[in-house]
Motif scaffolding. Structure first.
Motif: not given
Lengths: 372, 269
Positions: A263-265, A281-284, A294-299
């Motif tokens: 839960n951080q950038t 949950i945040g930007d990269c 596994g999989d990567i999901t970026v909110w």
């Protein structure tokens, strides 16, 4: 307007450059196609930049313009992209067989990427959507705090620590690969995922080294592309969907060990590693790196490097609300962002177009979420 | 014949080391030399961004040092000029990931294959500086006409003199504003050279194009209209041994001065 008029020239059977140019000029001479856009089919032929330039000037001399090149040769693709000509992989054979008559060929329209000017109206939305992302985040945080599933799970006889275990992740600036594994790459076992990763990497590392630096290695990373036409996609999908059929299919559940929630950038220089799936949950930001088995999901906006399926699993996926990644890596497939498509800072959070990266025929392609 | 290893250093940060490296490298390559740029600013890399090669980097200098890849594999070819290569720094590590001997070794290998090896040095005089200077046999000290930058440049020159390998060092005065010099608000180039008592390799005027070119990822030497680009090309020609007079960056302000200048030029030539 002749924007929509395409003329396909198939040079796939040619073997030499001379033959290509001969056939092309023959085709242009015999059929009067002044003012049309030309689509060249070049199967696996390798053409260098000067050859392509001469072909382009040949076509312009007949009053036509070179619009699209269809080729499978990766080196040609790279050169063509540098020349700002649209590249397309050959359409499937069954579709190609459809085009028998001249009228049908003339009506053929290859899909085109939206032009930069068309995206300008995004800026107008900027003020409305700027707060959008943060507001959503806050709501999500509150939601997470309010729901305490552990007590419900205990009643159901599930130990949350075992079954819903969130593994420790490390955002460290020091990452070392096990050295002994590098040397003993041949004795790897498939059950040990960490070793499997190393196998893929050491393969690349032990590639044959040519003695001459003169041909310092051409960058062999492919470019990732969008697999869909943003303009036409929505209209088509409404006709195709069979509601009765989709209702009966059961949801696909990932069998990976665990999922890490962050839960951080992620900022430049930070690495996030996980043995399972990752949800951020945040930007990269550019310069950051995510590595997951596994999989990567970026909110949020994905602008760094993402490596999914590090164990060599090319079925892994990378999803993001906005895909702006410098490089996408899935399993042993590497790809880089197309040149000149970096989204400027102001536009980053203004509008989201959720996309999913998958490997198709050894190449990483971007799809809309839930697009097959 | 082995090529020369040139380190571009300054001591102070923000004076334009990386911009200078990118531009001199591109200019030298455009002149037909084989050039490799090494970014030694591990952890805070920027050179790839200035060249627009950010998305092509797979292996970095740390991977080479830790033998995860061959040196040749880590060289990223420039988009436009095949004579120009970049050896990028790792973003996820720090300066201690590489030591002086390893960098010296890399420089020696590259020297055999390339005419010029340009090493972009990080700011400061710690490990990063020691690494960058280790393999160099020539140095360019970048400074701006400000007291703080000059003092740091003086310290760097002192350190370079005590290094064994560095045979020659020259001064590059960056971000010069002729207008301010004229109104005595900025130190002149002659004053800087006098204070540091060092050979001058070039004078680069302040230029707005630098900012746009950095954002675009294209060195300013490819922009024909840019004055700074022309100055950088002159610096590159001086590096190759050519004798080039200093670029005229003096901007006449009033009409009278313009006329005066026009006639004085006529009288001279």
């Amino acid at each position: 307007m002749y924007d929509n008029e395409y003329f396909v020239v198939d040079l796939g059977n040619c073997t030499t450059t001379g033959e290509i140019i001969n056939n092309l000029s023959l085709a242009l001479e015999t059929l009067n196609h002044t003012g049309k856009s030309i689509v060249l089919k070049l199967n696996d032929n390798y053409l260098n930049q000067s050859q392509l330039l001469s072909i382009q000037s040949l076509i312009t001399s007949y009053g036509c313009s070179l619009d699209t090149i269809e080729t499978t040769n990766p080196e040609t693709i790279a050169i063509v992209e540098n020349m700002n000509i649209f590249v397309q992989k050959p359409i499937e054979k069954r579709v190609a067989d459809k085009y028998d008559t001249q009228e049908e060929i003339n009506s053929f329209q290859p899909f085109s990427m939206p032009k930069a000017e068309e995206k300008k109206d995004i800026i107008a939305l900027k003020d409305v959507n700027n707060l959008h992302f943060e507001a959503d985040l806050d709501a999500l945080k509150r939601q997470q705090e309010s729901i305490d599933i552990s007590s419900d799970l205990k009643e159901a006889g599930i130990n949350p620590k075992e079954d819903f275990h969130t593994i420790d992740y490390q955002v460290s600036s020091q990452y070392t690969r096990p050295q002994e594994v590098l040397n003993e790459a041949d004795n790897f076992s498939k059950s040990d995922t960490a070793v499997f990763v190393q196998q893929n990497m050491s393969k690349a590392a032990t590639m044959e080294l040519e003695k001459e630096f003169e041909n310092a290695e051409k960058n062999s990373i492919g470019v990732y592309k969008k697999a869909y036409d943003e303009n036409n996609f929505q209209e088509d999908s409404w006709e195709e969907v069979d509601f009765y059929e989709t209702a009966t299919t059961s949801p696909v559940i990932s069998d990976s060990k665990s999922t890490t929630y962050v839960n951080q950038t992620l900022r430049s220089g930070q690495i996030l590693e996980s043995e399972g799936n990752v949800v951020i949950i945040g930007d990269c930001h550019p310069g950051s790196e995510i590595r997951a088995i596994g999989d990567i999901t970026v909110w949020g906006v994905l602008s760094g490097i993402a490596h999914a399926g590090m164990s060599g699993n090319t079925n892994a996926k990378i999803r993001a609300l906005k895909m702006n990644a410098v490089q996408l890596r899935i399993g042993s497939c590497y790809s880089r962002r197309p040149d000149g498509t970096n989204i400027p800072y102001i536009l980053r959070s203004s509008i989201f177009t959720p996309e999913e990266a998958r490997v198709v025929d050894g190449e990483i392609m971007l799809f809309k979420i839930n697009q097959n | 014949m082995a090529g020369s290893v040139i380190v571009i250093t300054s001591g102070k940060g923000g004076v334009g080391k990386t911009t200078t490296s990118a531009n001199i490298g591109t200019a030298l390559a455009n002149l037909g030399n084989k050039v490799v740029l090494i970014d030694t600013d591990i952890g805070l890399r920027n050179l790839d961004l200035l060249l627009g090669l950010e998305n092509r980097i797979v292996y970095t200098i740390v991977d080479v040092v830790e033998e995860r890849c061959k040196l040749k594999q880590a060289l990223v070819k420039d988009k436009k000029n095949p004579n120009l290569c970049l050896l990028a720094a790792a973003q996820t590590r720090d300066k201690s990931a590489v030591d002086s001997d390893q960098l010296k070794n890399i420089c020696e290998q590259l020297k055999e294959e390339f005419d010029y090896v340009l090493v972009d040095c990080p700011a400061g005089i710690e490990q990063g500086f020691q690494n960058a200077v280790a393999g160099a046999n020539e140095a360019i000290v970048v400074t701006t006409p400000e007291m703080s930058a000059i003092r740091d440049a003086d310290r760097i020159i002192g350190l370079l003199e005590s290094k064994e390998g560095v045979e020659r060092y020259r001064l590059l005065v960056n971000r010069v504003r002729p207008k301010l010099i004229k109104s005595n608000d900025m130190m002149g180039v002659d004053d800087v050279v006098e204070i540091l008592s060092c050979d001058l390799i070039g004078v680069i005027p302040e230029d707005m194009n630098i900012i746009t070119s950095t954002n675009k990822g294209e060195p300013v030497v490819n922009d024909e209209k840019s004055l700074a680009g022309a100055a950088y090309i002159n610096v590159a020609r001086r590096i190759t041994g050519e004798e080039v007079p200093l670029l005229d960056i003096d901007v006449p302000t009033t009409l009278m001065e313009k006329i005066k200048k026009f006639f004085s030029k006529k009288a001279q030539g």
